[in-house]
Design an enzyme around this catalytic site. Structure first.
Site, mmCIF file in Angstrom:
data_model
loop_
_atom_site.group_PDB
_atom_site.id
_atom_site.type_symbol
_atom_site.label_atom_id
_atom_site.label_comp_id
_atom_site.label_asym_id
_atom_site.label_seq_id
_atom_site.Cartn_x
_atom_site.Cartn_y
_atom_site.Cartn_z
ATOM 1 N N HIS A 78 19.693 9.719 -4.227
ATOM 2 C CA HIS A 78 21.043 10.188 -3.340
ATOM 3 C C HIS A 78 22.162 9.752 -4.361
ATOM 4 C CE1 HIS A 78 23.744 9.305 0.340
ATOM 5 N NE2 HIS A 78 24.426 8.699 -0.802
ATOM 6 N N GLU A 79 22.136 8.549 -4.956
ATOM 7 C CA GLU A 79 23.357 8.208 -5.766
ATOM 8 C C GLU A 79 23.611 9.247 -6.955
ATOM 9 O OE1 GLU A 79 25.330 6.180 -4.754
ATOM 10 O OE2 GLU A 79 24.067 5.281 -3.354
ATOM 11 N N HIS B 19 25.111 12.439 -5.813
ATOM 12 C CA HIS B 19 26.656 11.924 -5.931
ATOM 13 C C HIS B 19 27.393 12.461 -7.118
ATOM 14 C CE1 HIS B 19 27.694 10.342 -2.106
ATOM 15 N NE2 HIS B 19 26.872 9.282 -2.215
#
Ligand SMILES: *[C@@H]1O[C@H](CO)[C@@H](O)[C@H](O)[C@H]1NC(C)=O
Ligand SMILES: *[C@@H]1O[C@H](CO)[C@@H](O)[C@H](O)[C@H]1NC(C)=O
Ligand SMILES: *[C@@H]1O[C@H](CO)[C@@H](O)[C@H](O)[C@H]1NC(C)=O
Ligand SMILES: [Ca+2]
Ligand SMILES: [Ca+2]
Ligand SMILES: [Zn+2]
Length: 637
Positions: free
Chosen positions: A439-440, A443
């Site tokens: 998820h990070e 980004h």
């Protein structure tokens, strides 16, 4: 006393829970962000703004490929006129179609008809034009042409036999037997001198050897280039030995021997599958990480540092590898999950190193490459800006119950921090729910890809920063959670392990089932929190994903076979990120997905993409007013 003590403890516990609750919503968050984006007037969502697939006949021609100028010819013209290299000084090695009509052409430099092994140009060509290129061709003084067909005429030259022994000794091997056979030469190949075939007990197969140049600063050194697949180790060397001096000028091991004890990507958490020992050679993608995960062209490291990321534990401590090559990290062993997370910090750093590299190599297959602004130290002459490997802090001490990722423009180093989660007992580490680091990383990808790699302020409005959370959740789900037989009507949570809750930490779990996740366009009207907005966006993407898997099947995501539904989905998402405008409205982002599919396939997945939008109120006549519209439109009705 006891009472006071107890209520103090209770208070502390409540306080902690309160913290966990607030953080629970923002878990796996971008750092607390301050942003201000001027409002853009969204008033132009007319039907004609929705991309439509071309009529059947055009679709067929478009999907077959363009009849525009041959990329090879375009490359040749560019090299001869722009860069002024005569055709005798280069050879086109590969022509690789990318998507969206882009073609990559890879060129190797020739000097005196001999290849310069580190002289490469790659050109990205579209519509008959060179869009970008990378260049590591040698420009220094040219040596005179060596008479390779007369070995004795080469000044103080080493024989191929001596060169092979020099290379062997360089890699710590002692051959008992070396036999060199000169190959018969024919035609053009003879320009580059004779080639040899070497047989030796230290090599598993016959060793091809030929003359090449290696550029080293302002020098061009004549070398024997040999490919040695070792008999007793996993190594497979491409070594270059100086013909005059016998020194090894360059060497590359095509096999990465690094080993890590990790929770493999594809396992939701340690509760659903075991940690295993992974061999670097089996996971590193050589197109994405040409020197493996621990080296660049110039440097190599025997700790959690390399081309794509540098992972540090608190106090800037790093786990160091062991073994003959210093890259065996398995000696650190497995974490003991019955203990608090701070008892396995080094293992967590190794896990994070694996995840960052995996995300790098995987996203590379889908177009997050050098030119697109990816995160690498060395761009190997393939364009874009380097020196921006991800700086990753494992179990960062300056926070808890969260993770974040800060993305500066291409060429500046992004920073990710992963924290310990205190809301479980014992405490846990988010790196063992791989969805979270993925998820990070996403980004970083969405920030770089939207609006181009130099502009990282393109996901900062309420809707676009919300979508960025959505893309990140979906990337984590697609890469780590969904399997071939995943039920679209089931519930999928984010943060299930770190929150110890099967529904996860979002406002609703992800599901095609409207009773499980009822969010619609109108739900956005009062939403401002990015993660909440993200769930509206992501639940639609999840349905698109399942539609594509149902229609086209499921394959190994790393193999990036775009005919498979899960790979097609990821490719469409990545292409759309590049196509959409800065700070897009959700309807812009929807249209970019449709456009990406039209560009890639002529629109064969149009309704698989459009209908999940219509189902949740982003239908044919939806506009910027947050009023649900469920029209399926003329194409999908
Ligand atoms: C995609 O297609 C549209 C129209 O067909 C075109 O305007 C656009 O430039 C294409 N984008 C890419 C990246 O190929
Ligand atoms: C999911 O539910 C829908 C109805 O809501 C149904 O049509 C569909 O077949 C279900 N899918 C699966 C894979 O069970
Ligand atoms: C959708 O969710 C509801 C509520 O959980 C459940 O009763 C129903 O069976 C689900 N439908 C499908 C098709 O799974
Ligand atoms: Ca970069
Ligand atoms: Ca950007
Ligand atoms: Zn996030």
């Amino acid at each position: 006393m006891a009472r006071t003590h107890r209520s103090a403890r209770q208070f502390a516990l409540l306080f902690l829970l309160a913290l966990v609750t607030t953080h629970a919503i923002t878990v796996v968050d971008a750092a607390d962000r301050i942003s201000k984006v001027p409002t853009i007037a969204y008033k132009t969502f007319n039907n004609d703004k929705i991309p439509v697939p071309p009529a059947k006949s055009t679709a067929a021609t478009e999907s077959v490929g363009s009849t525009a100028a041959d990329p090879k010819a375009v490359a040749t013209t560019f090299l001869t006129t722009q860069l002024q290299f005569p055709v005798s000084e280069f050879v086109i090695k590969n022509v690789v179609p990318v998507s969206n009509g882009m073609t990559a052409v890879y060129v190797r430099q020739l000097v005196n008809g001999i290849e310069v092994v580190n002289g490469d140009i790659n050109l990205n060509i579209k519509n008959g034009k060179v869009v970008t290129y990378g260049d590591s061709f040698y420009r220094g003084a040219r040596p005179s042409k060596p008479n390779l067909n007369n070995q004795e005429s080469l000044v103080a030259s080493k024989t191929p036999d001596a060169a092979f022994k020099s290379l062997a000794s360089f890699v710590g091997a002692q051959p008992a037997r070396v036999e060199v056979k000169a190959n018969t030469q024919e035609g053009a190949s003879s320009k580059a001198g004779p080639t040899y075939t070497i047989t030796s007990d230290i090599a598993a197969t016959k060793v091809p050897a030929k003359y090449s140049y290696v550029q080293d600063g302002n020098n061009l050194k004549l070398v024997y280039s040999m490919q040695v697949k070792m008999a007793n180790t996993d190594s497979w060397y491409h070594g270059h030995v100086n013909v005059q001096t016998g020194a090894v000028e360059a060497i590359n091991d095509w096999v990465s021997d690094a080993r890590y004890t990790v929770l493999p990507i594809g396992t939701v958490s340690p509760k659903t599958g075991p940690l295993i020992d992974i061999d670097g050679g089996s996971v590193v993608k050589s197109n994405a990480s040409p020197k493996g995960w621990h080296a660049t062209n110039a440097e190599s490291w025997t700790y959690t540092r390399g081309e794509n990321t540098f992972v540090l534990a608190p106090n800037n401590v790093v786990p160091v590898g062991s073994g003959s090559d210093g890259l065996d990290f398995t000696a650190w062993g497995k974490p003991d999950f019955s203990k608090n997370a701070d008892q396995y910090t080094m293992q967590a750093a190794i896990q994070l190193f694996y995840e960052m590299n995996y995300a790098h190599d995987l996203s590379y297959q889908y177009g997050f490459d050098e030119v697109s602004g990816n995160f690498q130290v060395d761009n190997f002459g393939k364009g874009g800006a380097g020196n921006d490997a991800v700086l990753a802090y494992a179990q960062s001490a300056d926070g808890h119950d969260n993770a974040n990722f800060a993305t500066p423009p291409d060429g500046e180093q992004p920073v990710t921090r992963q924290y310990i989660f205190l809301g479980t007992n014992p405490s846990t580490d988010g790196v063992y729910e791989p969805l979270i680091p993925l998820h990070e990383y996403m980004h970083g990808i969405t920030n770089r890809l939207t609006g181009g790699p130099a502009n990282v302020d393109c996901l900062s409005s309420v809707l676009s920063s919300g979508m960025s959370e959505g893309w990140s959740d979906v990337f984590g789900l697609v890469v780590n959670v969904f399997k071939a037989d995943s039920d679209p009507n089931a519930s999928y949570g984010v943060g299930v392990y770190v929150a110890n809750n099967p529904n996860g930490i979002r406002t609703y779990p992800y599901s095609n089932n409207m009773s499980v996740n009822p969010l619609k366009y109108s739900s956005l009207k009062t939403m401002t929190e990015p993660h909440a907005v993200g769930v509206v966006w992501a639940v639609i993407l999840v349905e698109i994903y399942f539609n594509l898997v149902k229609k086209y099947g499921y394959g190994d995501l790393m193999a990036a076979d775009f005919s498979k539904g899960n790979s097609k989905f990821l490719k469409i998402v990545f292409d759309a990120l590049k196509l959409q405008p800065c700070n897009p409205h959700i309807l812009h982002a929807r249209n970019a997905l449709l456009q990406a599919d039209v560009n890639m396939t002529g629109g064969t997945s149009y309704c698989e993409i459009f209908l999940p939008f219509a189902k949740r109120g982003f239908g044919w006549s939806a506009n910027g007013d947050f009023v649900d519209n469920f029209e399926r439109g003329p194409i999908c009705s």
